[in-house]
Design an enzyme around this catalytic site. Structure first.
Site, mmCIF file in Angstrom:
data_model
loop_
_atom_site.group_PDB
_atom_site.id
_atom_site.type_symbol
_atom_site.label_atom_id
_atom_site.label_comp_id
_atom_site.label_asym_id
_atom_site.label_seq_id
_atom_site.Cartn_x
_atom_site.Cartn_y
_atom_site.Cartn_z
ATOM 1 N N ASN A 9 0.778 -1.178 -0.030
ATOM 2 C CA ASN A 9 0.042 -0.102 -0.185
ATOM 3 C C ASN A 9 0.998 1.072 -0.068
ATOM 4 O O ASN A 9 1.401 1.592 0.951
ATOM 5 C CB ASN A 9 -0.869 0.039 1.301
ATOM 6 C CG ASN A 9 -1.695 1.400 1.519
ATOM 7 O OD1 ASN A 9 -1.788 1.846 0.466
ATOM 8 N ND2 ASN A 9 -2.341 1.362 2.612
ATOM 9 N N LYS A 11 0.154 4.203 -0.376
ATOM 10 C CA LYS A 11 -0.714 5.194 0.424
ATOM 11 C C LYS A 11 -0.535 6.604 -0.723
ATOM 12 O O LYS A 11 -0.454 6.499 -1.768
ATOM 13 C CB LYS A 11 -0.201 5.677 2.009
ATOM 14 C CG LYS A 11 -0.295 4.364 2.777
ATOM 15 C CD LYS A 11 0.007 4.562 3.932
ATOM 16 C CE LYS A 11 0.069 3.281 4.656
ATOM 17 N NZ LYS A 11 0.123 3.580 6.276
ATOM 18 N N HIS A 90 -9.468 0.851 4.941
ATOM 19 C CA HIS A 90 -8.203 0.924 5.680
ATOM 20 C C HIS A 90 -8.126 2.032 7.065
ATOM 21 O O HIS A 90 -9.115 2.738 6.951
ATOM 22 C CB HIS A 90 -7.258 1.651 4.850
ATOM 23 C CG HIS A 90 -5.821 1.644 5.266
ATOM 24 N ND1 HIS A 90 -5.240 2.532 6.552
ATOM 25 C CD2 HIS A 90 -4.749 0.697 5.114
ATOM 26 C CE1 HIS A 90 -3.935 2.201 6.676
ATOM 27 N NE2 HIS A 90 -3.696 1.329 5.957
ATOM 28 N N GLU A 92 -6.999 4.427 7.935
ATOM 29 C CA GLU A 92 -6.679 5.665 7.792
ATOM 30 C C GLU A 92 -7.718 6.276 7.153
ATOM 31 O O GLU A 92 -8.292 7.419 7.180
ATOM 32 C CB GLU A 92 -5.218 5.948 6.739
ATOM 33 C CG GLU A 92 -4.150 5.674 7.833
ATOM 34 C CD GLU A 92 -2.815 5.408 7.181
ATOM 35 O OE1 GLU A 92 -2.798 5.422 5.838
ATOM 36 O OE2 GLU A 92 -1.673 5.017 7.698
ATOM 37 N N GLU A 160 -5.132 -5.642 10.792
ATOM 38 C CA GLU A 160 -3.996 -4.308 10.973
ATOM 39 C C GLU A 160 -4.439 -3.634 12.144
ATOM 40 O O GLU A 160 -5.190 -2.753 12.141
ATOM 41 C CB GLU A 160 -4.095 -3.295 9.658
ATOM 42 C CG GLU A 160 -3.886 -4.026 8.396
ATOM 43 C CD GLU A 160 -3.233 -2.779 7.202
ATOM 44 O OE1 GLU A 160 -2.041 -3.185 7.068
ATOM 45 O OE2 GLU A 160 -3.923 -1.797 7.350
ATOM 46 N N GLY A 166 2.604 2.009 11.004
ATOM 47 C CA GLY A 166 3.783 3.054 10.659
ATOM 48 C C GLY A 166 4.293 3.291 12.128
ATOM 49 O O GLY A 166 5.062 4.249 11.959
ATOM 50 N N SER A 206 3.810 -2.403 10.423
ATOM 51 C CA SER A 206 5.414 -2.604 10.678
ATOM 52 C C SER A 206 5.703 -3.793 10.161
ATOM 53 O O SER A 206 6.910 -4.294 10.854
ATOM 54 C CB SER A 206 5.483 -2.332 12.099
ATOM 55 O OG SER A 206 5.017 -0.818 12.362
HETATM 56 C C1 PEP Z 1 -0.618 -0.093 6.178
HETATM 57 O O1 PEP Z 1 -0.907 1.184 6.196
HETATM 58 O O2 PEP Z 1 -1.547 -0.761 5.666
HETATM 59 C C2 PEP Z 1 0.596 -0.516 6.826
HETATM 60 C C3 PEP Z 1 0.482 -1.843 7.239
HETATM 61 O O3 PEP Z 1 1.564 0.341 7.215
HETATM 62 P P1 PEP Z 1 3.050 -0.006 7.740
HETATM 63 O O4 PEP Z 1 3.582 -0.997 6.996
HETATM 64 O O5 PEP Z 1 3.852 1.184 7.310
HETATM 65 O O6 PEP Z 1 3.059 -0.113 9.167
#
Ligand code: PEP
Length: 247
Positions: A9, A11, A90, A92, A160, A166, A206
């Site tokens: 992703n 973003k 997601h 976000e 997630e 992040g 992460s």
């Molecule tokens: C995400 O936003 O779906 C995600 C898993 O981000 P990150 O890998 O940067 O934690």
């Protein structure tokens, strides 16, 4: 046997020059695991078809197919641009755009109508985890965000935990395993064992080259949804390779 999926992703990151990263991922993408990159909408059409082994997906879609919705993109438009997948729900989007489970469900139905596979995200906040509410929150999100009629081809679930996205913080493998086993049982109850066992469960939050193999060894983890570490082939390639090697 479920095929593994390494999904990236991007973003709100990347301009045309970022597409060179796809070529650098090409060798790893020839392995057993499927590879999906979800770039920003501006790059979808140029990313699609660059590599036969790298599928391309959107990061959101509107619940309607067309209409007066300035700035939005519909599921048929994603498909027209060459996308085969779309990330929905997601955290976000849920936070920044106040997306509810009901809206995510509508969007999922619209994506299916357009022939897209949905990567549906769910996960608990840190407060919910500390209050012992994780499984309740996840069950509610799963059941309210997913329409009837899911199949292993049309639905992928990404667990997630919001607090792991992040942040560099990551649940223990026991915590990941507990949620993924729970999700598998919920899917089997809702859709029957044949379909429930065919729906892939990704872990996201992460994931990095250094922790990928350990996460992929957890039962019922069928791959990962990766944010930051999917932007550069130097980071995403070892993650794909770890998934290819996970058997
Ligand atoms: C995400 O936003 O779906 C995600 C898993 O981000 P990150 O890998 O940067 O934690």
């Amino acid at each position: 046997m479920r095929s593994k999926l390494a999904a990236g992703n991007w973003k709100m990151n990347g301009t045309q020059e970022a597409l060179s990263e796809l070529a650098a991922m090409a060798d790893a993408a020839k392995g057993a695991a499927e590879v999906l990159i979800c770039p920003p909408a501006t790059l979808l059409a140029s990313a699609a078809g660059r590599d036969a082994n790298i599928a391309i997906g959107g990061q959101d879609c509107h619940a309607n197919a067309s209409g007066a919705h300035t700035g939005d993109i519909s599921a048929p438009m994603l498909a027209d641009a060459g996308a085969t997948h779309v990330i929905l729900g997601h955290s976000e989007r849920r936070q920044d755009h106040e997306e509810s489970d009901a809206l995510v469900r509508e969007k999922t139905a619209a994506a299916w109508q357009a022939g897209l596979t949905v990567v549906l995200c769910l996960g608990e906040s840190l407060e919910q985890r500390e209050n012992g509410e994780t499984l309740d929150v996840i069950a509610a999100q799963l059941n309210k965000s997913t329409p009837d009629g899911a199949t292993g081809e049309t639905l992928v679930i990404a667990y997630e935990p919001i607090w792991a996205i992040g942040t560099g913080k990551i649940p223990t493998t026991e915590q990941i395993g507990e949620v993924h086993d729970f999700l598998r049982a919920e899917l089997n109850t809702r859709f029957g064992a044949e379909i429930g066992n065919a729906i892939r469960l990704l872990y996201g939050g992460s994931v990095k080259p250094g922790n990928a193999a350990e996460i992929f060894a957890v039962p019922n983890v069928d791959g990962a949804l990766v944010g930051g570490a999917s932007l550069k082939a130097a980071d995403f390639t070892p993650i794909i390779e770890a998934l290819n090697a996970s058997g």
